[in-house]
Design a protein around this motif. Sequence first.
Motif, mmCIF file in Angstrom:
data_model
loop_
_atom_site.group_PDB
_atom_site.id
_atom_site.type_symbol
_atom_site.label_atom_id
_atom_site.label_comp_id
_atom_site.label_asym_id
_atom_site.label_seq_id
_atom_site.Cartn_x
_atom_site.Cartn_y
_atom_site.Cartn_z
ATOM 1 N N THR A 3 -35.947 -1.448 -49.289
ATOM 2 C CA THR A 3 -34.898 0.080 -50.037
ATOM 3 C C THR A 3 -33.443 -1.242 -49.835
ATOM 4 O O THR A 3 -33.872 -1.981 -49.060
ATOM 5 N N GLN A 32 -31.827 -4.479 -56.789
ATOM 6 C CA GLN A 32 -32.512 -3.133 -56.930
ATOM 7 C C GLN A 32 -34.028 -3.380 -57.796
ATOM 8 O O GLN A 32 -35.179 -3.248 -57.228
ATOM 9 N N ALA A 33 -34.095 -4.045 -58.913
ATOM 10 C CA ALA A 33 -35.341 -4.419 -59.384
ATOM 11 C C ALA A 33 -36.392 -4.801 -59.083
ATOM 12 O O ALA A 33 -38.042 -4.982 -58.683
ATOM 13 N N ASP A 36 -37.699 -2.903 -56.759
ATOM 14 C CA ASP A 36 -39.244 -1.922 -56.675
ATOM 15 C C ASP A 36 -40.212 -2.780 -57.263
ATOM 16 O O ASP A 36 -41.190 -2.396 -56.630
ATOM 17 N N LYS A 37 -40.108 -4.235 -57.855
ATOM 18 C CA LYS A 37 -41.714 -4.826 -57.752
ATOM 19 C C LYS A 37 -41.839 -5.426 -56.625
ATOM 20 O O LYS A 37 -43.687 -5.249 -56.584
ATOM 21 N N ASN A 39 -42.109 -2.997 -53.877
ATOM 22 C CA ASN A 39 -43.097 -1.906 -53.360
ATOM 23 C C ASN A 39 -44.140 -2.339 -53.955
ATOM 24 O O ASN A 39 -45.197 -2.057 -53.639
ATOM 25 N N ALA A 40 -43.888 -2.022 -55.857
ATOM 26 C CA ALA A 40 -45.138 -2.209 -56.830
ATOM 27 C C ALA A 40 -46.239 -2.631 -56.692
ATOM 28 O O ALA A 40 -47.225 -2.300 -55.906
#
Length: 197
Positions: A3, A32-33, A36-37, A39-40
């Motif tokens: 996070t 943040q991006a 996110d990537k 995590n994915a």
Amino acid sequence: MFTLPPLPYAYDALEPYIDAQTMEIHHSKHHQAYIDKLNAAVTGTEREEKPLDELLQTLPLLPDSVKSTVKNHGGWHRNHTFFWQIITPGGATPSDNFLAIINENFGWFDSFKEQFTTAALSNFGSGRTRVIKKHDELEIVNTPNQNNPLMDHQKAILGIDLREHAYYLKNQNRRADYITNRRNIVDWNKVEELYNK
Ligand code: MN
């Protein structure tokens, strides 16, 4: 899941050295991006529960299909988290003890600033310029893109994000102005803490 770490100061707290809009976009959108990537990429692999540093130090254990995504976005996540914590509104001056360490390694404080700026100006593209602690010696090192000293089992105590998104809105092509401005907000107490860790 990783996070976005909250900033310990407001987006406008580093004015006039880094402007509020740059900080907000850099933190809430770019950082943040990367998360996110990251995590994915790790979700669904056997490594998804691993802490970030361990993940970055054991990249070969990841499936080939996500290795480079984790290296890039995990590296960027790590680098940005580091970058936020070594700056503070108004900056903090080095303690006498730490000044002595800087003097020992770089001649004197002004000479350190000059050497760091020269390295940062010669760092082509979107890399980072850092101060690395190797054994008990300090060294100024340039690295490209997402690379993190951690990946080479080295420890950074100071660094600067040289990607244009870190300064373009305010300084446009004037990277030197950004580097000079940044001197005013370095948290030398934090740098010393990292040195002693
Ligand atoms: Mn950045």
